[in-house]
Design an enzyme around this catalytic site. Structure first.
Site, mmCIF file in Angstrom:
data_model
loop_
_atom_site.group_PDB
_atom_site.id
_atom_site.type_symbol
_atom_site.label_atom_id
_atom_site.label_comp_id
_atom_site.label_asym_id
_atom_site.label_seq_id
_atom_site.Cartn_x
_atom_site.Cartn_y
_atom_site.Cartn_z
ATOM 1 C CB THR A 42 97.688 -17.153 72.346
ATOM 2 O OG1 THR A 42 97.024 -16.360 71.362
ATOM 3 C CG2 THR A 42 99.179 -16.867 72.293
ATOM 4 C CB CYS A 43 98.127 -20.279 76.587
ATOM 5 S SG CYS A 43 99.107 -21.158 77.829
ATOM 6 C CB CYS A 48 102.389 -20.622 77.529
ATOM 7 S SG CYS A 48 101.436 -19.109 77.605
ATOM 8 C CE LYS A 51 107.194 -19.020 76.158
ATOM 9 N NZ LYS A 51 106.797 -17.729 76.762
ATOM 10 C CE1 TYR A 178 106.279 -13.234 76.788
ATOM 11 C CE2 TYR A 178 105.914 -10.882 77.046
ATOM 12 C CZ TYR A 178 105.418 -12.156 76.824
ATOM 13 O OH TYR A 178 104.077 -12.343 76.630
ATOM 14 C CB ILE A 179 107.821 -12.835 72.305
ATOM 15 C CG1 ILE A 179 106.584 -12.982 73.205
ATOM 16 C CG2 ILE A 179 107.692 -13.758 71.099
ATOM 17 C CD1 ILE A 179 105.278 -12.594 72.544
ATOM 18 C CB THR A 344 98.057 -18.004 80.097
ATOM 19 O OG1 THR A 344 98.407 -17.883 78.717
ATOM 20 C CG2 THR A 344 96.999 -19.085 80.263
ATOM 21 C CD GLU A 473 122.916 -21.409 100.247
ATOM 22 O OE1 GLU A 473 123.185 -21.251 101.458
ATOM 23 O OE2 GLU A 473 123.372 -22.334 99.557
#
Length: 485
Positions: A42-43, A48, A51, A178-179, A344, A473
């Protein structure tokens, strides 16, 4: 090898499976690995990597607009999806070749076939062959969930995005995780008109409330039509009547001719063209595509796991202990197929712990505590540890938080805001959680995560000199809590 063909046989050629195979082979074990689709999992192939490349591509439109605010005479060009897509698949082909080379160089025998279990030590291959192994590792990952509703097959999933022959002019994304949010931002940045339905009260459930609220606001401001408390109740291929009444989100004025000339997918579909949907709020619309991003489920169906004595959980996951061992003594599982943490780098860590336990005689439990992660929305979100809501339920805390307009975009009049937030234990002063919403938040949280994993206190952060002028910062300059609880 105790009379077996292999010491280890891995089912699944994703990041976790490949790492486990290579590391086990380095101990002198004879290792085989079967992958039914493409090496990389998948990654690399449909997650990932492609994407993130799409995230990069989607950011340039806004970057060009910002450049004009800084005095650069840059015109607004058009995004060429076919050119990008060709380059994208060339890169995925290259990475798949790298994975294969890594396995070959490690003396792992590769089987380009679907593998299932005949029993706890025997693997059946779709080629008709059978092999035996002292230990079998299940690393088959997961796949997107498709809802059970009439005409659901008209929709696509995140797997299909990278196979589109052309970008739709308009899309409805269903989901709030999130997807879903990442692809809403990506496609919006590439010029697609994006509508998003989520049945819950706020997107990104399980993440810090303040952070996810800021991301939702930013998505609205960028033109994503986000509807909360909303879901699809009906969908169908749009008829001429639908088009005449509702048009399409991309251009209602074009009427019945909109989108009818092009097939959206390179894979076979029954018909093509716009899709009519009806929402729970009664609103109807016509869009060029519907993307379901409603969760992922483990790839365990049809593998013969239960017949081999492997316990399967209620979500279809392989049930394992802290050493990734299943209920069958010779069978282990790592990665998304266990439904522990679907990331992953976690699958890779689980692979390393598995090899230490089984092949180096060093029992190593998997550490799932304080895992940093990033959501590649626009702006990004980086997070590690407890949310404010989770921490309040455990112990008294202090919350240090700063939200402000960053210098780079404030200069050109953009309303963008960023968020820096620390959750601190009142008793130990340890930082229990860190949540950042900002450009490059993923890069920031990786570095902050090291300190937090080491047990850094708020005073450790306070003693660190700020790097000025930077957004990050603020993480070391917040002196007074904004609230306690």
């Amino acid at each position: 090898m105790s009379g077996h063909d292999f010491d280890l046989f891995v089912i699944g050629g994703g990041s976790g499976g490949v790492r486990a195979a290579r590391q086990a082979a380095s101990t002198g074990a004879k290792v085989g690995l079967a992958e039914e689709y493409r090496m990389g999992g998948t990654c690399v192939i449909r997650g990932c990597v492609p994407k993130k490349l799409m995230v990069f591509a989607s950011g340039y439109r806004e970057m060009c607009e910002d450049a004009r605010g800084y005095g650069w005479d840059i015109g607004q060009g058009n995004f060429d999806w076919p050119r990008f897509r060709t380059h994208l698949h060339e890169e995925l082909d290259r990475l798949e070749g790298v994975y294969r080379k890594l396995l070959t160089n490690s003396s792992v025998e590769i089987f380009d076939a679907r593998a299932t279990l005949k029993d706890s030590n025997t693997v059946k291959l779709s080629t008709g062959d059978e092999v035996t192994a002292r230990t079998i590792l299940i690393a088959t990952g997961g796949h997107p969930y498709m809802p059970e509703m009439t005409n659901a097959e008209l929709g696509i999933t995140s797997n299909d995005i990278f196979l589109l022959e052309e970008l739709p002019k308009s899309i409805l994304i269903v989901g709030g995780g999130y997807i879903a949010c990442e692809f809403a931002c990506i496609l919006n940045g590439l010029g697609v008109e994006v509508t998003q339905y989520y049945r819950g009260a706020q997107i990104l459930r399980g993440f810090d409330d303040e952070a996810r609220g800021l991301i939702a606001e930013a998505m609205h401001e960028r033109g994503i039509d986000l509807h909360l408390g909303t879901n699809i109740v009906e969908m169908a291929r749009a008829t001429e009547d639908h088009l005449a009444e509702h048009g399409t989100d991309s251009d209602a004025a074009m009427g019945a001719d909109v989108g009818l000339s092009q097939a959206l997918l390179s894979r076979d579909t029954e018909g093509s063209g716009p899709i009519w949907v009806k929402a729970t709020n009664g609103k109807e619309r016509v869009v060029d595509a519907v993307l379901y991003a409603t969760g992922r489920v483990p790839n365990t169906s049809g593998l013969g796991l239960e017949e081999a004595g492997v316990e399967i959980g209620r979500r279809g996951e392989v049930v394992v202990n802290e050493y990734s061992a299943s209920s069958a003594p010779s069978i282990y599982a790592i990665g998304d197929v266990t439904n522990r943490v679907q990331l992953t780098p976690v699958a890779i860590r689980e692979a390393m712990a598995f090899v230490e336990t089984v092949f180096r005689d060093t029992p190593t439990p998997v550490d799932h505590e304080l895992i940093p992660s990033a959501i590649f929305t626009q702006p990004e979100m980086g997070t590690i540890g407890l949310t404010e809501e989770q921490a309040r339920d455990i112990e008294p805390i202090e919350v240090y938080c700063s939200s402000f307009r960053p210098m780079q975009t404030a200069f050109i009049g953009r309303s963008d805001r960023v968020l820096m937030k620390l959750i601190v234990s009142q008793a130990t002063r340890r930082i229990l959680g860190c949540h950042i919403v900002a450009p490059a938040a993923g890069e920031m949280i990786q570095l902050a995560g090291i300190a937090i994993k080491m047990g850094a206190t708020k005073e450790d952060f306070d003693r660190t000199v700020a790097v000025h002028p930077t957004m990050s910062e603020e993480i070391v300059t917040m002196r007074e809590p904004v609230r306690a609880g």
